[in-house]
Motif scaffolding. Structure first.
Motif, short mmCIF file in Angstrom:
data_model
loop_
_atom_site.label_atom_id
_atom_site.label_comp_id
_atom_site.label_asym_id
_atom_site.label_seq_id
_atom_site.Cartn_x
_atom_site.Cartn_y
_atom_site.Cartn_z
N PHE A 131 0.84 -1.20 0.00
CA PHE A 131 0.00 0.00 0.00
C PHE A 131 0.88 1.25 0.00
CE2 PHE A 131 -1.95 -3.32 2.69
CZ PHE A 131 -2.99 -3.66 1.85
N PRO A 133 0.85 5.48 1.35
CA PRO A 133 0.12 6.52 2.08
C PRO A 133 -0.14 7.72 1.16
CG PRO A 133 2.43 6.47 2.74
CD PRO A 133 2.27 5.44 1.69
N GLU A 155 -10.08 9.29 12.15
CA GLU A 155 -9.09 8.29 12.57
C GLU A 155 -9.67 6.89 12.67
OE1 GLU A 155 -5.84 10.94 15.04
OE2 GLU A 155 -7.63 10.30 16.09
N TYR A 160 -8.35 3.92 6.22
CA TYR A 160 -7.28 3.85 7.24
C TYR A 160 -6.54 5.18 7.23
CZ TYR A 160 -8.19 -1.14 6.77
OH TYR A 160 -8.81 -2.35 6.71
N ALA A 161 -6.49 5.83 8.41
CA ALA A 161 -5.90 7.18 8.46
C ALA A 161 -4.96 7.32 9.65
CB ALA A 161 -7.02 8.22 8.56
N ARG A 162 -3.98 8.20 9.49
CA ARG A 162 -3.12 8.57 10.61
C ARG A 162 -2.69 10.01 10.44
NH1 ARG A 162 2.43 5.19 9.33
NH2 ARG A 162 3.08 6.37 7.52
N ALA A 163 -2.58 10.70 11.54
CA ALA A 163 -2.17 12.10 11.50
C ALA A 163 -0.64 12.16 11.54
CB ALA A 163 -2.75 12.83 12.70
N VAL A 164 -0.08 12.82 10.57
CA VAL A 164 1.37 12.98 10.52
C VAL A 164 1.78 14.19 11.37
CG1 VAL A 164 3.35 13.34 9.01
CG2 VAL A 164 1.44 11.95 8.25
N GLU A 186 -2.57 11.17 6.50
CA GLU A 186 -2.34 10.21 5.41
C GLU A 186 -3.45 9.16 5.43
OE1 GLU A 186 2.55 10.16 5.06
OE2 GLU A 186 1.54 8.68 6.31
N LEU A 187 -3.99 8.90 4.25
CA LEU A 187 -4.94 7.79 4.09
C LEU A 187 -4.21 6.68 3.35
CD1 LEU A 187 -8.27 9.58 2.99
CD2 LEU A 187 -7.44 9.13 5.29
N LEU A 188 -4.50 5.46 3.74
CA LEU A 188 -3.82 4.34 3.09
C LEU A 188 -4.49 4.04 1.75
CD1 LEU A 188 -1.45 2.55 3.89
CD2 LEU A 188 -3.07 0.82 4.61
N GLU B 103 0.85 -4.78 7.58
CA GLU B 103 1.26 -3.49 7.03
C GLU B 103 0.25 -2.40 7.41
OE1 GLU B 103 2.44 -3.80 2.92
OE2 GLU B 103 2.31 -1.64 2.65
N PHE B 107 0.81 0.81 9.81
CA PHE B 107 0.48 2.16 9.34
C PHE B 107 -0.38 2.90 10.38
CE2 PHE B 107 -2.67 4.88 7.26
CZ PHE B 107 -1.86 5.76 6.56
N VAL B 108 -1.37 2.21 10.88
CA VAL B 108 -2.32 2.87 11.78
C VAL B 108 -1.71 3.13 13.16
CG1 VAL B 108 -4.55 2.61 12.92
CG2 VAL B 108 -4.31 1.93 10.56
N ARG B 111 1.65 6.08 14.61
CA ARG B 111 1.51 7.44 15.16
C ARG B 111 0.40 7.44 16.21
NH1 ARG B 111 4.18 11.17 11.85
NH2 ARG B 111 5.85 9.92 10.97
#
Lengths: 191, 208
Positions: A131, A133, A155, A160-164, A186-188, B103, B107-108, B111
């Motif tokens: 995958f 980001p 979130e 699937y998301a995460r805050a950078v 970032e979204l996967l 993976e 990723f999740v 952070r």
């Protein structure tokens, strides 16, 4: 040196002993030559035993593999609809506008920071990754509970998301006004 | 009455030279010993042959035994190979699927969730401290807060809050070093404005 007659006489006189000697030599020679087969067969046996044990262990370890594979495959099947594609810009941004509408916040700025070229570069440096980001930058304004709701939905949402990077600031010094959330997220996705 | 003629001793007899030449050929004369020499030779030869035969037979027995074991393993291999090959192929597929899931998990979880951080900070915030803003970066979290109360007491509240942040187990999962960066007075409100820096753990900070 013994003549033929003497040799014949000796054999005639010690028939049994000579026969035993000849037989012993024959057996010893046969045992010597067949002794090599012993080592060869032992090596073959060791090899077969190792292979046989490996196969048996494979079957033992695979006792619940069908169920486990089915469970993992089912989980993997759920992944695909949750991924974003870098080239589907409108769909990707629509996801954030939906969150905005659902939470009563206001998106003052929204852009997709990843593009096909950046994704290609990322894929080149991470060849084993399945995958990629996909980056977004956004600013959201709203009351604190609404912003928190926005963050939670983002979130733990469909994608699937995460805050950078993130920053939360209050707009008015008297704390009466709305808050502003600036987010690099970032979204996967798939390339 | 004892005879006056005395018998000659054996020593005396052997010292006497033979009274005629001995023409006997001992090699051609029959063996007249109680147990003939040929008997010992034959027994020795038979024993040697028997030992060699036993050795040979034992070796053949071992060879046969090895072949039987090899055959038994071969049968088991033939029986287990097709299902094992299928299982290996299934396991590769399982690994492939599992690595995709792993993976995503990486990723999740690489952070901290910002919403969780906000909730955690909100739940543990003392009554006399208000958060003005926060900034989360790769390196850590910068937290800006105003402290209510007289300056001589407010600085104590700021220190207490620092100790509280350091003792927070949930924050310790992500941040390894929590410092009070600055204390300034806001000239408009008269309150102390403090800035904390929570440094991200090195293993967590690396982007995955």
């Amino acid at each position: 040196m013994m003549s033929n007659e003497e040799l014949f006489a000796f054999v005639k006189k010690n028939r049994l002993a000579v026969a035993c000697g000849v037989l012993s030599v024959g057996l010893a020679l046969a045992a010597y030559y067949r002794g090599d087969g012993l080592a060869e067969n032992q090596a073959v046996l060791d090899q077969k035993a190792v292979e046989g044990r490996r196969l048996a262990l494979n079957l033992k370890n695979a006792a619940q593999l069908d169920e486990q594979l089915a469970a993992v495959s089912a989980a993997a099947a759920e992944i695909k609809p949750r991924l974003v594609r870098v080239d589907e810009l409108a769909n990707n941004l629509q996801y954030f506008y939906k969150l905005e509408a659902e939470t009563g916040t206001r998106l003052s700025q929204l852009q997709q920071t990843a593009n096909a070229a950046s994704v290609a570069r990322w894929t080149k440096t991470n060849p084993k990754a399945a995958f990629v980001p996909i980056g977004f930058s956004l600013s959201v304004e709203g009351e604190y509970p609404a912003l928190l709701d926005f963050l939670r939905r983002l979130e733990n949402g469909t994608h699937y998301a995460r805050a950078v990077a993130a920053s939360v600031n209050i707009l008015k010094p008297d704390r009466s006004g709305p808050y502003v959330l600036q987010l690099n997220v970032e979204l996967l996705g798939t390339p | 009455m004892l005879s006056l003629r005395r018998k000659k001793t054996d020593a005396a007899v052997s010292q006497e030279p033979p009274w005629h030449p001995n023409f006997r050929n001992f090699e051609r004369l029959p063996d007249t010993k109680v147990v003939r020499t040929a008997f010992f030779i034959n027994v020795g030869a038979i024993a040697l042959t028997a030992m060699v035969a036993l050795w040979f037979a034992f070796q053949e027995y071992e060879l046969r035994d090895l072949r039987l074991q090899i055959d038994a393993w071969q049968q088991e291999i033939d029986r287990n190979k097709p299902p094992s090959t299928r299982a290996v192929a299934q396991f590769r597929k399982f690994q492939e699927e599992a690595s995709r899931i792993q993976e995503i998990n990486t990723f999740v979880t690489a952070r901290p969730a910002v919403s969780d951080l906000l909730v955690q900070l909100g739940q543990t915030l003392p009554a006399n401290i208000a958060i003005d803003g926060l900034e989360l970066r790769d390196t850590g979290l910068r937290l800006i807060a105003s402290v209510r109360g007289a300056p001589e007491l407010a600085s104590g509240h700021a220190s207490t809050y620092l100790a509280q942040l350091r003792a927070n187990a949930r924050l310790a999962e992500w941040f390894e070093q929590i410092e009070l960066q600055s204390i300034n007075r806001n000239q408009q409100t008269g309150r102390l404005v403090v800035e904390y820096l929570l440094k991200t753990k090195k293993e967590k900070g690396a982007k995955k």
